[in-house]
Design a protein around this motif. Structure first.
Motif, mmCIF file in Angstrom:
data_model
loop_
_atom_site.group_PDB
_atom_site.id
_atom_site.type_symbol
_atom_site.label_atom_id
_atom_site.label_comp_id
_atom_site.label_asym_id
_atom_site.label_seq_id
_atom_site.Cartn_x
_atom_site.Cartn_y
_atom_site.Cartn_z
ATOM 1 N N CYS A 82 -20.074 78.136 29.154
ATOM 2 C CA CYS A 82 -21.003 77.065 28.758
ATOM 3 C C CYS A 82 -22.416 77.371 29.231
ATOM 4 N N GLU A 83 -22.533 77.879 30.457
ATOM 5 C CA GLU A 83 -23.853 78.219 30.986
ATOM 6 C C GLU A 83 -24.498 79.338 30.174
ATOM 7 N N ARG A 84 -23.702 80.323 29.791
ATOM 8 C CA ARG A 84 -24.245 81.430 29.001
ATOM 9 C C ARG A 84 -24.719 80.951 27.636
ATOM 10 N N GLN A 86 -25.898 78.043 27.197
ATOM 11 C CA GLN A 86 -26.889 77.008 27.501
ATOM 12 C C GLN A 86 -26.393 75.630 27.068
ATOM 13 N N VAL A 88 -24.331 72.175 28.485
ATOM 14 C CA VAL A 88 -24.004 71.452 29.714
ATOM 15 C C VAL A 88 -22.603 70.858 29.569
ATOM 16 N N TYR A 133 -21.179 72.775 36.802
ATOM 17 C CA TYR A 133 -21.635 74.161 36.801
ATOM 18 C C TYR A 133 -20.738 74.993 37.723
ATOM 19 N N HIS A 139 -19.525 82.882 40.006
ATOM 20 C CA HIS A 139 -20.037 83.909 39.093
ATOM 21 C C HIS A 139 -19.792 85.302 39.669
#
Length: 205
Positions: A82-84, A86, A88, A133, A139
């Motif tokens: 999801c972060e990659r 962008q 939330v 997150y 990560h």
């Protein structure tokens, strides 16, 4: 768990490798090798099953190194994706993705927050909704336990010709489509037979 996977692989592979010239034992799951082209096709399915077992072992190793269970690992990787992209993620989104209840999601989030794998932030727009997150530590852990393997897998794919790549994509997509198909409805006759068996004196004894 890894030992059981290896044991399962050995047992399964041994079963799949029996002499096809002999008829299978009664109740054995197998294909009619006398049909034209079936034997080479069986070898393809054998390879798929071997990869599935190996992939399960690889993922379990990663979970063990990160000290999380399968659902936790899936949640962490989903948040990273999801972060990659962008995007939330929220508890509701995660609950739907994992197909678990809101109560189970709350326990998962509490567990992963305590272990330092995820962080939760309050949505600044309403002051109530949560944003999820993966932590920097997560990560780094995921990259450490999986990136080397993924790079080697990518190299195997890059070594294929364009035609081979297209054929494999078509094959795996077709297999995936079949795997997620719902089972056919059980016939009324089969259902009534099953109920009768459950209600028989023998089944209660």
């Amino acid at each position: 768990m890894i030992t059981s996977l290896v044991s399962e692989y050995s047992r399964y592979h041994g079963c799949m490798s029996h002499d096809e010239s002999r008829p299978p034992a009664k109740g054995t799951y197998w294909y009619d090798a006398k049909k034209v082209g079936v034997s080479p096709a069986i070898e393809v399915l054998q390879a798929v099953r071997r990869f599935r077992l190996a992939d399960a072992a690889m993922r379990h190793r990663a979970q063990t190194e990160m000290n999380v269970n399968e659902t936790d690992m899936t949640a962490i990787r989903h948040l990273i994706v999801c972060e990659r992209l962008q995007r939330v993620a929220s508890p509701k989104d995660l609950s739907e993705f994992l197909n678990i209840s809101s109560a189970a999601t709350a326990k998962l989030l509490s567990r992963l927050t305590t272990s330092g794998h995820i962080r939760r932030e309050v949505n600044p727009h309403d002051g109530r909704a949560q944003r999820l997150y993966a932590t920097q530590s997560s990560h780094e852990q995921v990259r450490q336990v999986l990136s080397g393997t993924h790079e080697r897998l990518m190299q195997v794919a890059l070594d294929l010709t364009a035609d081979q790549q297209a054929a494999i994509v078509h094959f795996l997509d077709a297999m995936s489509a079949i795997a997620v198909e719902p089972r056919p409805e059980v016939s009324a006759e089969q259902a009534s037979t099953a109920v009768a068996r459950l209600q028989s004196p023998q089944s209660k004894g």
